[in-house]
Enzyme design. Structure first.
Site, PDB file in Angstrom:
ATOM      1  N   VAL A 157       0.845  -1.190   0.000  1.00 39.38           N
ATOM      2  CA  VAL A 157       0.000   0.000   0.000  1.00 39.38           C
ATOM      3  C   VAL A 157       0.883   1.243   0.000  1.00 39.38           C
ATOM      4  O   VAL A 157       1.846   1.332   0.775  1.00 39.38           O
ATOM      5  CB  VAL A 157      -0.933   0.016   1.223  1.00 39.38           C
ATOM      6  N   ASP A 213     -13.049 -11.050   4.931  1.00 32.88           N
ATOM      7  CA  ASP A 213     -11.741 -10.978   5.597  1.00 32.88           C
ATOM      8  C   ASP A 213     -11.746  -9.909   6.688  1.00 32.88           C
ATOM      9  O   ASP A 213     -10.899  -9.022   6.712  1.00 32.88           O
ATOM     10  CB  ASP A 213     -10.644 -10.689   4.566  1.00 32.88           C
TER      11      ASP A 213
END
Length: 351
Positions: A24, A134
Site C-alpha cells: 500500500v 476478511d
C-alpha cells in the site's frame, strides 16, 4: 515505486504498508489535488486470469455499490505493468491491529464502540448482499478523531483456495468454521468480527496453532475461553455476546449485524450511542449444492439461491442433524443385533 506515476494519474509518494497480498502506497492525484491510497497487488494475482476476472468484478461492485461513512471508498482500479491496483480514499490513521499490538487489550467502551461502527458498515454491505470475507484488525482503520473505517471489501475473493497448501480465502485466525469449506454468508463476517471483539477485549486470539491444521482443528472442535478469563473487567453480558458470535453453528450465532449491535447496546456499556439499522430476518434452508435464503425485508420477501462449493456436509455446520442421524443409526443397529440374538437363541433351543 516511489516517485513513479500510476496510470498517468497517481504519483507515488511513500510506502505505507505491505501484507500477504499487496503493498500500500500513499499517492497524490495532481489534477484534483487529492491524496489517495493505492493498493498494488503482488504479480501472482495478475498472472492468474481467474483472479483478474474476480478482481475487476469485485472492484467494480465495491466502487459502484458501497457508499458509507464507515467504508473506505474505492475511487479507481485497473492494471499497470501487469500489476492489479486499487485506488482508495486515504485514511489518516492506524489499523486496529497496530493499536492492539501497542496497547494490548483495549478499554471495554472503546472496543465496543469500534465494533458498533464496523457493524454499521457490515449492515449496509450485507443489505446489498456484499460479504467482506476478511474481517480482521488489519482491515479496520481508526483516525485520531475516532472515526472507524472498514477496508478491503472483496479482496479476499482473489485468494485461490488450495487445501493441499493450506490456503483458503480469508485470514485463518479470524475465519468461521464454514469458511474453510468455502461456505460464506453474512454470519461468517459476524463470526470474524466476534474474533476481533475478543482480541480487542483481551489482547489474545481465542484460537492459535503451530500450523493451519492445528488451528483449524481448534476452530472446529474447541470452545474458546470467555474474554473475562483474560480480562476480569469484561462483564458476563459481554462474555455471552462474544461466545454467541463465535458459535460454531451459523444458525446459533447472531443472524444479522442489527442483532449483534443491539445485543451490545443492551448491555448499556455505551450510552447515548445512535445507530440506525434495517432489521432483516433471515431463514436459511440447506439444500444439495447450496442454500435457499429467504429474507423478510421492509419491502417484502426476497428469496435467492446461494451456491456452495462442496456438496458434502461438514461437522461444524450440521452437527445437530448428524447427531439425529447417528442416533437413528445406533438405534437401528442395536435393534438388528437384538433381533439377531433372539433368532440365535431360538435356533439353539430347538437344537
Amino acid at each position: 515505486m516511489i516517485g513513479s506515476v500510476i496510470a498517468d494519474k497517481y504519483k507515488i509518494i511513500r510506502k505505507i504498508a505491505s501484507g500477504g497480498m499487496a503493498e500500500v502506497y500513499e499517492a497524490i492525484q495532481p489534477i484534483v489535488r487529492r491524496k489517495v491510497a493505492i493498493k498494488i497487488l503482488y504479480p501472482e494475482y495478475s498472472r492468474d486470469e481467474r483472479a483478474k476476472e474476480l478482481f475487476f468484478r469485485e472492484a467494480r461492485l465495491v466502487a459502484q455499490e458501497l457508499e458509507h461513512p464507515n467504508i473506505v471508498k474505492v475511487y479507481d482500479f485497473g492494471i499497470v505493468d501487469n500489476n492489479l491496483y486499487l485506488v482508495m480514499y486515504y485514511v489518516n490513521g492506524e489499523t486496529l491491529e497496530r493499536i492492539i499490538r501497542r496497547e494490548g487489550k483495549l478499554d471495554i467502551k472503546d472496543a465496543c464502540y469500534i465494533i458498533l461502527e464496523v457493524l454499521k458498515a457490515l449492515d449496509y454491505a450485507h443489505q446489498k448482499n456484499i460479504i467482506h470475507r476478511d474481517i480482521k484488525p488489519g482491515n479496520i482503520m481508526i483516525t485520531p478523531e475516532k472515526r472507524v473505517y472498514l477496508l478491503d471489501f472483496g479482496i479476499a475473493a482473489l485468494m485461490t483456495e488450495d487445501k493441499e497448501k493450506g490456503k483458503v480465502p480469508g485470514t485463518p485466525e479470524y475465519m468461521a468454521p464454514e469458511q474453510f469449506k468455502g461456505r460464506i454468508d453474512r454470519r461468517s463476517d459476524l463470526y470474524s468480527l466476534g474474533i476481533v471483539l475478543y482480541e480487542s477485549l483481551t489482547g489474545n486470539l481465542p484460537f492459535v496453532g503451530n500450523d493451519i491444521w492445528e488451528l483449524q482443528r481448534k476452530i472446529f472442535s474447541e470452545n474458546p475461553k470467555p474474554p473475562s478469563y483474560y480480562n476480569p473487567n469484561v462483564p458476563k453480558a459481554l462474555d455471552d455476546i462474544v461466545l454467541k458470535a463465535l458459535n460454531k453453528i451459523p444458525s446459533e450465532r447472531f443472524q444479522s449485524a442489527y442483532d449483534f449491535a443491539q445485543a451490545i447496546l443492551n448491555t448499556n456499556i455505551i450510552e447515548n450511542y445512535y445507530i440506525e439499522f434495517k432489521k432483516t430476518d433471515i431463514k436459511n434452508e440447506v439444500v444439495r449444492g447450496g442454500i435457499v435464503q429467504e429474507e423478510e425485508t421492509e419491502t417484502g420477501k426476497k428469496t435467492q439461491f446461494v451456491p456452495i462449493s462442496d456438496d458434502s456436509e461438514t461437522e461444524f455446520e450440521f452437527i445437530e442433524e448428524k447427531r439425529k442421524i447417528n442416533f437413528v443409526l445406533i438405534f437401528i443397529i442395536s435393534l438388528t443385533l437384538i433381533l439377531a440374538g433372539i433368532l440365535i437363541w431360538f435356533f439353539l433351543l430347538r437344537h
